[in-house]
Enzyme design. Structure first.
Site, PDB file in Angstrom:
ATOM      1  N   GLY A 175      44.225  63.057  23.620  1.00 28.23           N
ATOM      2  CA  GLY A 175      44.094  62.034  24.547  1.00 28.23           C
ATOM      3  C   GLY A 175      43.789  60.816  23.926  1.00 28.23           C
ATOM      4  O   GLY A 175      43.810  59.654  24.436  1.00 28.23           O
TER       5      GLY A 175
ATOM      6  N   GLU B 194      42.839  69.001  20.668  1.00 33.35           N
ATOM      7  CA  GLU B 194      44.387  68.861  20.716  1.00 33.35           C
ATOM      8  C   GLU B 194      44.833  67.698  20.482  1.00 33.35           C
ATOM      9  O   GLU B 194      45.625  67.144  21.410  1.00 33.35           O
ATOM     10  CB  GLU B 194      45.003  69.859  22.110  1.00 33.35           C
TER      11      GLU B 194
ATOM     12  N   GLY C 241      46.951  64.641  19.234  1.00 34.56           N
ATOM     13  CA  GLY C 241      48.698  64.503  18.601  1.00 34.56           C
ATOM     14  C   GLY C 241      48.678  63.209  18.034  1.00 34.56           C
ATOM     15  O   GLY C 241      48.779  62.958  16.822  1.00 34.56           O
ATOM     16  N   ARG C 242      48.664  62.067  18.923  1.00 33.93           N
ATOM     17  CA  ARG C 242      48.855  60.840  18.456  1.00 33.93           C
ATOM     18  C   ARG C 242      47.962  60.303  17.566  1.00 33.93           C
ATOM     19  O   ARG C 242      48.144  59.576  16.753  1.00 33.93           O
ATOM     20  CB  ARG C 242      48.744  59.877  20.035  1.00 33.93           C
TER      21      ARG C 242
ATOM     22  N   TYR D  10      57.686  53.667  28.969  1.00 37.91           N
ATOM     23  CA  TYR D  10      56.119  53.385  29.311  1.00 37.91           C
ATOM     24  C   TYR D  10      55.911  52.008  29.213  1.00 37.91           C
ATOM     25  O   TYR D  10      54.612  51.584  29.069  1.00 37.91           O
ATOM     26  CB  TYR D  10      55.169  54.169  28.417  1.00 37.91           C
TER      27      TYR D  10
ATOM     28  N   CYS E 234      73.704  50.710  25.967  1.00 36.24           N
ATOM     29  CA  CYS E 234      74.486  49.819  27.116  1.00 36.24           C
ATOM     30  C   CYS E 234      73.500  49.828  28.276  1.00 36.24           C
ATOM     31  O   CYS E 234      73.954  50.583  29.078  1.00 36.24           O
ATOM     32  CB  CYS E 234      76.000  50.140  27.286  1.00 36.24           C
ATOM     33  N   GLU E 235      72.470  49.391  28.048  1.00 38.21           N
ATOM     34  CA  GLU E 235      71.464  49.229  29.189  1.00 38.21           C
ATOM     35  C   GLU E 235      70.506  48.050  28.979  1.00 38.21           C
ATOM     36  O   GLU E 235      70.023  47.828  27.785  1.00 38.21           O
ATOM     37  CB  GLU E 235      70.364  50.564  29.180  1.00 38.21           C
TER      38      GLU E 235
ATOM     39  N   TYR F 165      55.367  60.786  19.258  1.00 39.63           N
ATOM     40  CA  TYR F 165      56.238  60.841  20.428  1.00 39.63           C
ATOM     41  C   TYR F 165      57.509  59.470  20.211  1.00 39.63           C
ATOM     42  O   TYR F 165      57.680  58.919  21.051  1.00 39.63           O
ATOM     43  CB  TYR F 165      55.381  60.142  21.879  1.00 39.63           C
TER      44      TYR F 165
HETATM   45  N1  LLP Z   1      47.160  68.598  24.863  1.00 40.11           N
HETATM   46  C1  LLP Z   1      48.037  68.600  26.059  1.00 40.11           C
HETATM   47  C2  LLP Z   1      47.810  69.768  26.687  1.00 40.11           C
HETATM   48  C3  LLP Z   1      48.925  67.533  26.161  1.00 40.11           C
HETATM   49  O1  LLP Z   1      49.800  67.727  27.157  1.00 40.11           O
HETATM   50  C4  LLP Z   1      49.041  66.501  25.174  1.00 40.11           C
HETATM   51  C5  LLP Z   1      49.846  65.405  25.288  1.00 40.11           C
HETATM   52  C6  LLP Z   1      48.138  66.440  24.379  1.00 40.11           C
HETATM   53  C7  LLP Z   1      47.127  67.431  23.910  1.00 40.11           C
HETATM   54  C8  LLP Z   1      48.040  65.530  23.096  1.00 40.11           C
HETATM   55  O2  LLP Z   1      47.538  64.052  23.562  1.00 40.11           O
HETATM   56  P1  LLP Z   1      47.419  63.110  22.502  1.00 40.11           P
HETATM   57  O3  LLP Z   1      46.339  63.347  21.764  1.00 40.11           O
HETATM   58  O4  LLP Z   1      48.776  62.864  21.709  1.00 40.11           O
HETATM   59  O5  LLP Z   1      47.225  61.801  23.595  1.00 40.11           O
HETATM   60  N2  LLP Z   1      55.238  60.692  25.427  1.00 40.11           N
HETATM   61  C9  LLP Z   1      54.030  59.948  25.690  1.00 40.11           C
HETATM   62  C10 LLP Z   1      52.788  60.967  25.424  1.00 40.11           C
HETATM   63  C11 LLP Z   1      52.903  62.238  26.225  1.00 40.11           C
HETATM   64  C12 LLP Z   1      51.742  62.984  26.039  1.00 40.11           C
HETATM   65  C13 LLP Z   1      51.636  64.360  26.651  1.00 40.11           C
HETATM   66  N3  LLP Z   1      50.572  65.587  26.479  1.00 40.11           N
HETATM   67  C14 LLP Z   1      53.855  58.585  24.990  1.00 40.11           C
HETATM   68  O6  LLP Z   1      55.186  58.476  24.059  1.00 40.11           O
HETATM   69  O7  LLP Z   1      52.884  58.138  25.028  1.00 40.11           O
END
Ligand code: LLP
Length: 419
Positions: free
Chosen positions: A240, A276, A278-279, A319, A344-345, A373
């Site tokens: 997050g 966890e 991701g981003r 978003y 086309c949107e 993402y």
């Molecule tokens: N753990 C769980 C259970 C999650 O659902 C997520 C992201 C993460 C970890 C990783 O979160 P991060 O560290 O990446 O913030 N598509 C959206 C983001 C969706 C995130 C979904 N879950 C975007 O493009 O902003």
């Protein structure tokens, strides 16, 4: 910090000029920097130092490309997966099964079987009915499934509503008030072994306060569960943490500040911590490289029509996300433009009234912070070929996912013989 920089007036990915990739592969194309991925993994690991060997389980959903996963697996990262597909990708790319966490509200019995068979660190359960299904699967397989419940701490994350996951009306986790009964029930189910508590309140968080509030609730719950006799040895604090998209906006908290907060809040918990991200790992490790098809006059601002559309990069329309847009070989001037794709949107708009490098038809442009993402959410809407991906490492580069061309799209359809 990333490894996309101007050298002699041309944007490079590490040591590779982006026009070389555009000419060889065509546009649009995602370009990833291996050095940036590695750097982010190491920065986070350093920021979490002193936490007694935490498990950093990269959230595969952010960018599941095999080259990305293999790069991170080589750095010792585990994986947070939310589907059988992600589980299989992680294992195929070399992630040790014992470093995989399985999250998600809709795990099927088949997915549970797959992960139990291959092995994993833990299932993060999101409901009692899921626990019951996993118990059945584990008993049938003669295995013990290690589990944590994901709790919903009812904390507002202060991010976009579509990526907020920890408020009471979100579909995720179990309410804190129901946790004691849920753990008691699971303790009585065969085939399950309780080991932890998990939380994840949302993505692209730009303040530590909601995270700290959620983590404090986890700490309180750990105490309560231990008093009930449950052996809690793991706390999964989710992902997050936001990344900077807009150099002009306030920076999100640094990994160091995040680590310091966790050390303070989790002191004395006596658990293995799981993260966890991701981003944070992948976001600034990628750009979307695209070409200006034409500049079309507009009533207020000119429209820059790119050869990338919302199907290639969905975040701005989904978003209202802000991505930096820069010329690959800046001409020196500036312009204010509406940056759009060919789909086309009207929603196929990346930026409105954007002050940016002046560009002309045929010029190359990048979207920054497109490592997470981005390719993962691309589609073939408008029958557009699926965006290819390239990985750069120093002066070397390779296509790590070829463009899925229109011939393949057409060939994937079947005409029933009764038509
Ligand atoms: N753990 C769980 C259970 C999650 O659902 C997520 C992201 C993460 C970890 C990783 O979160 P991060 O560290 O990446 O913030 N598509 C959206 C983001 C969706 C995130 C979904 N879950 C975007 O493009 O902003």
């Amino acid at each position: 910090m990333d490894h996309f920089e101007l050298q002699d007036g041309v944007l490079h990915a590490e040591d590779v000029p982006l026009p070389i990739i555009a000419d060889a592969v065509g546009t649009p194309v995602y370009v990833y920097s291996s050095a940036t991925l590695v750097r982010h993994a190491r920065v986070l690991r350093a920021a979490l130092a002193g936490l007694d060997d935490p498990l950093i389980a990269y959230a595969v959903k952010a960018n599941p490309n095999a080259a990305v996963l293999a790069t991170l697996a080589a750095e010792g990262l585990g994986a947070d997966v939310v589907s059988g597909g992600e589980y299989r990708r992680a294992v195929a790319a070399g992630v040790a099964p014992g470093r995989i966490v399985f999250s998600g509200v809709g795990k099927t019995a088949e997915e549970m079987r797959l992960a139990l068979d291959g092995g994993l660190f833990q299932f993060n359960l999101e409901s009692l009915s899921e626990a019951e299904m996993l118990s059945d699967v584990a008993v049938e397989m003669g295995r013990a499934a290690k589990v944590a419940f994901r709790i919903n701490p009812d904390v507002a994350a202060g991010t976009h509503a579509k990526i907020t996951t920890g408020t009471a009306d979100n579909k995720f986790g179990i309410p804190l008030s129901e946790a004691p009964a849920a753990y008691a029930r699971v303790a009585a189910l065969p085939g399950l072994r309780i080991q932890g508590v998990a939380v994840h309140i949302g993505s692209q968080l730009t303040s530590l306060a909601p995270l700290e509030a959620a983590f404090r609730k986890v700490g309180t719950l750990i105490d309560a569960l231990r008093r009930e006799g449950h052996a809690i040895s793991v706390a999964d604090l989710g992902g997050g943490l936001g990344v900077p998209y807009d150099a002009g906006a306030a920076s999100p908290p640094s990994p160091e500040d995040y680590g310091a907060m966790v050390r303070r809040v989790a002191a004395g918990w006596g658990v293995k911590l799981v993260f966890e991200p991701g981003r944070l790992i992948a976001g600034n490790a990628g750009v979307l490289l695209t070409r200006v098809i034409r500049v079309k006059p507009g009533v207020t601002h000119p429209f820059l029509v790119l050869d990338a559309g919302m199907n290639d990069l969905l975040r701005p329309t989904l978003y209202d996300a802000w991505h930096g847009i820069e010329a690959v070989a800046p001409r020196g001037g500036r312009t204010v433009a509406n940056v759009v794709g060919p789909v086309c949107e009207t929603g196929d708009t990346f930026a409105t009234a954007r002050d940016m490098d002046a560009v002309e038809a045929g010029d190359l442009v990048v979207f920054r912070t497109a490592g997470a993402y981005a390719a993962a959410m691309a589609s073939t809407y408008n029958s557009r070929p699926l965006t290819p991906e390239v990985m750069v490492k120093g002066g070397e580069w390779a296509v790590v996912r070829p463009r899925v061309d229109v011939e393949s799209l057409i060939a994937a359809d079947r005409l029933p013989d009764w038509l």
